[in-house]
Design a protein around this motif. Sequence first.
Motif, PDB file in Angstrom:
ATOM      1  N   ASP A  41      79.392 -12.251  37.955  1.00 27.70           N
ATOM      2  CA  ASP A  41      78.663 -12.248  38.793  1.00 27.70           C
ATOM      3  C   ASP A  41      79.651 -12.253  39.968  1.00 27.70           C
ATOM      4  O   ASP A  41      79.656 -12.284  41.668  1.00 27.70           O
ATOM      5  N   THR A  43      83.328 -11.737  42.383  1.00 28.98           N
ATOM      6  CA  THR A  43      84.103 -10.634  42.423  1.00 28.98           C
ATOM      7  C   THR A  43      85.824 -11.131  42.384  1.00 28.98           C
ATOM      8  O   THR A  43      86.144 -12.308  42.899  1.00 28.98           O
ATOM      9  N   ALA A 114      80.906  -6.519  41.153  1.00 25.22           N
ATOM     10  CA  ALA A 114      80.914  -7.410  39.474  1.00 25.22           C
ATOM     11  C   ALA A 114      80.800  -6.711  38.533  1.00 25.22           C
ATOM     12  O   ALA A 114      80.107  -5.233  38.150  1.00 25.22           O
ATOM     13  N   GLU A 116      78.145  -7.192  36.412  1.00 23.16           N
ATOM     14  CA  GLU A 116      76.725  -5.663  36.121  1.00 23.16           C
ATOM     15  C   GLU A 116      76.820  -4.871  37.237  1.00 23.16           C
ATOM     16  O   GLU A 116      75.346  -3.380  36.680  1.00 23.16           O
TER      17      GLU A 116
END
Length: 190
Positions: A41, A43, A114, A116
């Motif tokens: 999650d 960045t 990110a 995901e």
Amino acid sequence: MFGLKLVYAALMLFLLLGSAFAGTFTAGLDADTYVDRENPDATFGDATTLWVASAAGEPLKIAYIGFINAFGNQGISSPDQISTATLKLTVSEVEKPGIIKVYFVHGYISPEIAWEDAPEAVENVSAEIEIDSPGEYTLDATDIIKEAVRTCTEGCPYGLKIVAEGDASIGLASSEASKDSTELRYVGGM
């Protein structure tokens, strides 16, 4: 005499316009970041180092670099107009030397991506280079830019996905570290 001057003026205008659309161009950097499988999650758009790492051939960290599409403004509308392209990367750290592969990505590269939601790459359009120490490396990016022109003629954004092969762990200098750390140049036009 007037007709000859008109023909001469038209010829000069044609040559000037033609030279404005042919030449060597540098793609404008839009964004750069990396994603980390262990921090899915998180960045890293403001990182000074873009990490690419893998273990046993499985990517752990992947870098993304986005560019501003100016092909239309440069008179480039066909992949056949690109004769060569090079990508310069600045390697700032090498934890484990190895090969990195660079792939074409269709679409916007957000500095806030990110693990995901990282964009997929066109797997059959790539370039690779072996990295063994810090410094500047240049690789042939002609196929990547030809694919960018083919896919994004109408002005869509495009970028690069950089993946380490095998067991490599390599840090690339980001635009946060130096505006000149990455350079994508191509020769094209008329």
